[in-house]
Every structure is written in C-alpha cells, then in structure tokens.
Design an enzyme around this catalytic site. Structure first.
Site, PDB file in Angstrom:
ATOM      1  N   ASP A  80      25.106  -8.699  -0.612  1.00 13.34           N
ATOM      2  CA  ASP A  80      24.008  -8.266  -1.482  1.00 13.34           C
ATOM      3  C   ASP A  80      23.469  -9.401  -2.354  1.00 13.34           C
ATOM      4  OD1 ASP A  80      23.858  -5.623  -0.622  1.00 13.34           O
ATOM      5  OD2 ASP A  80      25.442  -4.966  -1.985  1.00 13.34           O
ATOM      6  N   HIS A 109      28.126  -0.554  -4.417  1.00 16.16           N
ATOM      7  CA  HIS A 109      27.964  -0.657  -2.951  1.00 16.16           C
ATOM      8  C   HIS A 109      26.561  -1.220  -2.702  1.00 16.16           C
ATOM      9  CE1 HIS A 109      28.628   0.108   1.217  1.00 16.16           C
ATOM     10  NE2 HIS A 109      28.575   1.429   1.266  1.00 16.16           N
ATOM     11  N   HIS A 126      34.465  -8.253  -3.421  1.00 17.92           N
ATOM     12  CA  HIS A 126      34.487  -7.351  -2.263  1.00 17.92           C
ATOM     13  C   HIS A 126      35.866  -6.723  -2.148  1.00 17.92           C
ATOM     14  CE1 HIS A 126      33.953  -5.884   1.840  1.00 17.92           C
ATOM     15  NE2 HIS A 126      32.663  -6.047   1.625  1.00 17.92           N
ATOM     16  N   ARG A 128      41.017  15.030   4.745  1.00 23.83           N
ATOM     17  CA  ARG A 128      41.371  15.804   3.556  1.00 23.83           C
ATOM     18  C   ARG A 128      42.657  15.204   2.988  1.00 23.83           C
ATOM     19  NH1 ARG A 128      43.916  18.070  -0.579  1.00 23.83           N
ATOM     20  NH2 ARG A 128      43.269  20.198  -1.087  1.00 23.83           N
ATOM     21  N   HIS A 138      29.636  -2.221   8.924  1.00 25.71           N
ATOM     22  CA  HIS A 138      30.759  -2.888   8.258  1.00 25.71           C
ATOM     23  C   HIS A 138      31.965  -1.964   8.132  1.00 25.71           C
ATOM     24  CE1 HIS A 138      32.393  -5.923   5.256  1.00 25.71           C
ATOM     25  NE2 HIS A 138      31.979  -6.635   6.286  1.00 25.71           N
ATOM     26  N   LYS A 167      30.626  -6.278 -14.883  1.00 21.89           N
ATOM     27  CA  LYS A 167      30.773  -6.640 -13.471  1.00 21.89           C
ATOM     28  C   LYS A 167      29.537  -7.445 -13.084  1.00 21.89           C
ATOM     29  CE  LYS A 167      34.642  -4.942 -11.800  1.00 21.89           C
ATOM     30  NZ  LYS A 167      34.885  -3.604 -11.337  1.00 21.89           N
ATOM     31  N   GLY A 183      26.739  -8.400  -6.967  1.00 25.47           N
ATOM     32  CA  GLY A 183      26.604  -9.321  -5.837  1.00 25.47           C
ATOM     33  C   GLY A 183      27.826 -10.207  -5.649  1.00 25.47           C
ATOM     34  N   PHE A 184      28.844 -10.003  -6.482  1.00 29.69           N
ATOM     35  CA  PHE A 184      30.084 -10.783  -6.347  1.00 29.69           C
ATOM     36  C   PHE A 184      31.265  -9.847  -6.140  1.00 29.69           C
ATOM     37  CE2 PHE A 184      27.311 -13.730  -8.461  1.00 29.69           C
ATOM     38  CZ  PHE A 184      27.662 -14.974  -7.913  1.00 29.69           C
ATOM     39  N   ARG A 218      29.428 -12.653   6.074  1.00 30.02           N
ATOM     40  CA  ARG A 218      27.996 -12.653   6.375  1.00 30.02           C
ATOM     41  C   ARG A 218      27.186 -13.542   5.453  1.00 30.02           C
ATOM     42  NH1 ARG A 218      28.307  -6.334   5.320  1.00 30.02           N
ATOM     43  NH2 ARG A 218      29.498  -7.296   3.620  1.00 30.02           N
TER      44      ARG A 218
END
Ligand code: ACO
Ligand code: OAA
Length: 395
Positions: free
Chosen positions: A337, A244, A283, A381, A209, A277, A280-281, A292
């Site tokens: 997720d 993540h 992005h 950097r 991804h 939060k 699973g919700f 997906r």
C-alpha cells in the site's frame, strides 16, 4: 466489549474475577496470528524467501511479462491461458463491462458523502441481487459470476469517481484492454503506455495474497454455504479498514500531513512518540519486507521519471525520506500500500478511490478462494475463552 485478556500461551489453569479456580486456559491466538487454518493452492506467501507465487509462478515475473487478464485466468483456473482460452475470457469480459441500468441507478442514488468503498460494497450487493444465477454454487456458475463481477467493477469505480467530480459518465470501450479501458472510463482518455503499464502492474500485484483478512472473510462467508456476491460484499467491508486495504488511501493522507521530504524524520519521531501506526508500513506475515514492494517501487520510479513534474519528484523524495526514517527508527519496512498510494495519485485518481482500485484487482483472488473453499468446505467457527461473569441468578 473490552474484557480482561486471557494469557496467551499454554498455562494450565487460570483464576480471576468470575473464573472458577481450576479453569483450563487454552492457547489464545490473538488475531489468529501464526495459525494455519486450511490449505490453499491459489498462492503462496513465503516470508523466509520474501516471495509470492500465484499458482506456482513468481508474481514479479507475471507482472513483468503478463497482462492482468492472463493473471486473472491463472488465478481462477490454475494455469496460464492458451490463446483460445484468453480470447474467450476476453470476449466475455468485454461484453460485461457496462453496468446494468439497475446497478448504475443504485450507485447514482447514493450520497457523495459516503466513502467510495461503501459504493463498491453496495454495487456488488445490487449486482448479486439482480443475478439470476446468484444461488447456483456450481464451480462453473461461480467462475462465470466471478468473471462478470470482475468485468463490471472498473465501471463501478470509474463511475463513482466521475459523479463525485461532476463529470459525464464515460462508457466502456470494447476495443481496449482491461487496464486501458479502466483508465479510459475513469479519465475520458487512455493515458500514455507507461501509465497504463504502471496501473496494470498494480492490479497484478494486488490480485491475490493468500489468507489475508478480506480473503479470510470471503472464505468464512462461503463456509456457511452463502453465495459468492455475499462473500465479496463482506470482503470489501474487511478491505476497507486502514489496517488492510484502506492503508493505500491513508498513505496519501500521511504524505499530505508531512508536506515535504525534509519534514519526514521529525514528523515520524512525533508520530511514533504519539504511538501512531504509520500507514503503509509493517505486515502480519512479511517481517523483512513485502515481496511486491520492489516491483511496485520500480514502477512508481518509472512513473515519476515519465511524468517528470515537480510534484512527482517531490512525492518520490518524500516517499524515500519517510521510508529511510522508518527503517532507521523502527526497522519496519513498507507494504504494497505504500508505493501504490502515490502511484495512484500520480495517475490522477482521487485519494478515496485508491482502495476501490484494490477491490477491482482483489476480486479475482477472493473469488478464486470462494471456489476453493466451496470445493472442500468446512464451516469456519473457532472457539473463544469466556472471561465474563460466572453464572449468576437473574435478580
Ligand atoms: C495490503 C495490506 O493490507 S498490507 C497492510 C496494510 N496496513 C497498514 O499499512 C497499516 C499499518 N500497519 C500495521 O498496523 C501493522 O503493521 C499490521 C496491522 C499491518 C500488521 O500488524 P501485526 O502483525 O498485528 O503486528 P503488530 O501490530 O502487533 O506490530 C508489531 C509491533 O510493530 C509495531 N508496528 C507494526 N506496524 C507498525 C506501523 N505501521 N507503525 C508503527 N508501528 C508499527 C507495533 O506497534 C508493534 O510494536 P510493539 O510490539 O512495540 O507493540
Ligand atoms: O496478506 C495480508 O495480510 C495483507 C496483504 O498484504 C494483502 O492482502 O495483500
């Protein structure tokens, strides 16, 4: 350390505690949001069309028609394999499925109180330490190491789950495909075709991804001219977090907390009131749905219909109820997720094993990026805006 946040934007000057009156304020991109840091030809995430291409191919089409082995070849080499290329890769993968004794022993030494992601991270580090080609960074050697690592990770994940359950370790079976063998090592038997396919689809969807946090971590490590195993070890650390990859595990914790579908809306209202939060919700890139999710949700529904248990049906109802409430309250849609969590649960995996499954898939994407980064390297950097004390004399 918490510091006062500099203004995000392009105000020409700043004044404040410890800052000289006319210090220019650079534009700050908190979390690197919206920043394009490099090019890539591995995958394209397009939030406008809600699509994801692996080397140009829509991921939904790959998930519908191809094996994970073929998709891995595609991501590493840029094109789908010929029959001969696939046969060669398959032979190598099957020959490297068994863990070297040192790796197996290192895992068995670890306490079962540590998280399975710690086991994955440690296992990759040990695999690297025992790899005589660890410091060979030619593209050929990197591809060979990536293939071996990909071949070994299912055994790491399966062994760890089984030792935690007090079960005998199951050796790999060279006669089985990747997905079948993974499930065989985890559960001691190959489940029905519907379950195998659901698992394989999840692996394909998780494989790559673009510049997500863990892949970017792998690229940062590679950019210092460090080795592939170090890059993957660091990437696993980045994937572990709940913002993540760790979210697939956290989704099941949310479902356990809610209980049943009829409690979803009230639970959500309280959670949002508490400023939580919802795992699973949301992005960073997709704002109108993760490309997906439709494929994985259809796969989850197929799995539920196949299993046809009261638990499976109730879990699917809870999934739908929380999604509907979240869409209505916040307009924030599920990410990958969200459906993989319940799917892995219904396949029989323990909840803490979910993110290691993500590792087993994403190692393909990470290593494709390691090779790409090395081929056109620049040390990564960025700069920061100093907001601490002005220079002062040591008393
Ligand atoms: C495979 C993957 O790694 S996909 C990501 C998996 N991670 C998760 O599911 C964890 C839950 N989701 C999140 O925390 C976020 O959506 C992230 C980290 C994935 C992306 O977040 P960002 O792009 O940084 O957006 P940010 O966190 O600033 O959210 C923007 C707004 O939406 C809200 N929001 C975003 N996601 C969520 C969520 N899951 N639950 C509640 N509110 C949310 C934020 O609170 C914020 O609201 P505000 O503007 O009123 O403060
Ligand atoms: O792209 C991201 O930021 C996170 C994600 O969905 C992934 O890594 O699969």
């Amino acid at each position: 350390m918490t510091t006062s946040t500099p203004s995000v934007g392009s105000a020409p000057t700043a004044s404040g505690p410890g800052l000289a009156a006319a210090t220019p304020v650079p534009e700050i991109h908190k979390g690197l949001a919206g920043v394009v840091v490099d090019t890539t030809s591995v995958s394209k995430v397009n939030p406008d069309t809600n699509s994801l291409l692996y080397r140009g191919y829509p991921v939904q089409e790959l998930a519908a028609t191809r094996s994970f082995e073929e998709v891995a070849y595609l991501l590493w080499h840029g094109d789908l394999p010929t029959a001969a290329q696939l046969a060669e890769q398959t032979a190598t993968e099957r020959a490297h499925r068994a863990l070297p004794g040192a790796v197996r022993n290192a895992i068995l030494e670890l306490p079962t109180t540590c998280h399975p992601m710690d086991v994955c991270r440690t296992a990759v580090s040990v695999i690297g330490a025992h790899d005589p080609t660890a410091e060979d960074s030619s593209a050929e050697a990197e591809h060979a190491k990536a293939l071996r690592l990909w071949a070994m990770l299912p055994a790491v994940v399966a062994l760890d789950q089984r030792r935690r359950r007090g079960q005998q370790i199951v050796d790999p079976d060279e006669d089985l495909g990747y997905a079948e063998n993974f499930l065989h090592m985890a559960f001691g038997e190959v489940p029905d075709e519907c379950v195998v396919r659901a698992f394989e689809v999840s692996m394909i969807l998780y494989a790559e991804h673009s510049f997500n946090a863990s892949t970017f971590t792998a690229r940062v490590i590679t950019s210092t001219l460090s080795d592939l195993h170090s890059a993957v070890t660091g990437a696993i650390g980045a994937l572990k977090g709940a913002l993540h990859g760790g979210a697939n595990e956290a989704v099941m914790a949310t479902f356990a907390e809610i209980g049943t579908a009829d409690h979803a809306a009230a639970w959500l209202d309280q959670a949002l009131a508490d400023k939580r939060k919802i795992m699973g919700f949301g992005h960073r890139v997709y704002k109108s749905g993760d490309s997906r999710v439709p494929t994985m949700k259809t796969t989850l529904d197929d799995l539920v219909a196949h299993l046809a248990t009261t638990e499976a049906v109730a879990l699917d109802e809870l999934y739908d109820a929380l999604e509907a409430a979240m869409t209505e309250r916040k307009g924030i849609l599920p990410n990958l997720d969200y459906p993989t969590g319940p799917a892995y649960h219904l396949m029989g995996f323990d909840t803490p094993t979910f993110t290691p499954l993500f590792v087993a898939a994403r190692v393909v994407g990470w290593t494709a990026h390691v090779v790409e980064q090395r081929a056109a390297n620049a040390l990564i950097r960025p700069l920061s805006q100093y907001v601490g004390q002005a220079q002062r004399a040591v008393p």
